[in-house]
Design an enzyme around this catalytic site. Sequence first.
Site: not given
Length: 292
Positions: A203-204
């Site tokens: 997740k970014t």
Amino acid sequence: MPEADTKEEKNFYLDIPVKNEAFFLKGSNSYDWGMKNRLARIFNASNSGKTVMLAFDHGYFQGPTTGLERPDVTILPLMPYADALMLTRGVLRTTIPPSANKSVVMRASGGPSILKELSNEHIACSIDDAVRMNVCAVAVQVFVGGEYETQSVTNMTHLVDAGMRVGMPVLGVTAVGKELTRDARYIRLATRMIAELGAAFVKTYFIPEFETVTAACPVPIVIAGGKKLPEREALQMARDAIQQGAAGVDMGRNIFQSAAPVAMIKAVRKVVHENWSVAQAFEFFESEKRGK
């Protein structure tokens, strides 16, 4: 015991080759069956192969943040429209009905509530408890370039080792402190490190040149919703991320802080799973909002 099969004629379907399904998710084909099954419950295997995750784990360091004062009131109506829930084990046990039958990505790291020391996290949930609660993945923050980088990397790799033993995927979450620049060069480094060290997905943040981030990362990437944006801007961000290779979104404040949360999560689904344009999705949102 069942009786022995005494029928003489058998059909071995010699004219039909045995099929070996190639797993649909990027970089995941060599996992064991249990890992793949859990990932297939997070990412919509029967439709787009993508995911709309609903993030409401903010309370683990922020307390009752705006929109999450009563998750039983604000979150439960949104659950039918999420592919997966991103939360803590406390909220899972106290608030989410076991009958909900929703995929869960559970926060497994935690630490100080003091903002400047947030990177000083440790593993806050055992893999045994994650299995006990039948979650589909555990999530851990990784502070690449921060003061406690080695510690957070070690947290993640310990979870990866434990997860591999029981078929539990790990979500590595890139964490950016105030002193770090949120640009493509940094995000490429952080996501690639997390993937190389064993996370099943990452997740970014969505940033300019995001297509280079997804191209360089060998596992699926979902984008963080981040701070609350006007609804059309949030839909634009989701659309751009999907067009540039994201495997889904993990939105929280842009959904539960919306003026019409159910309409918003429905509109996000249209963008992620049905490839709707921003104009289509925003018109849909406005229509649903008026009809609420």
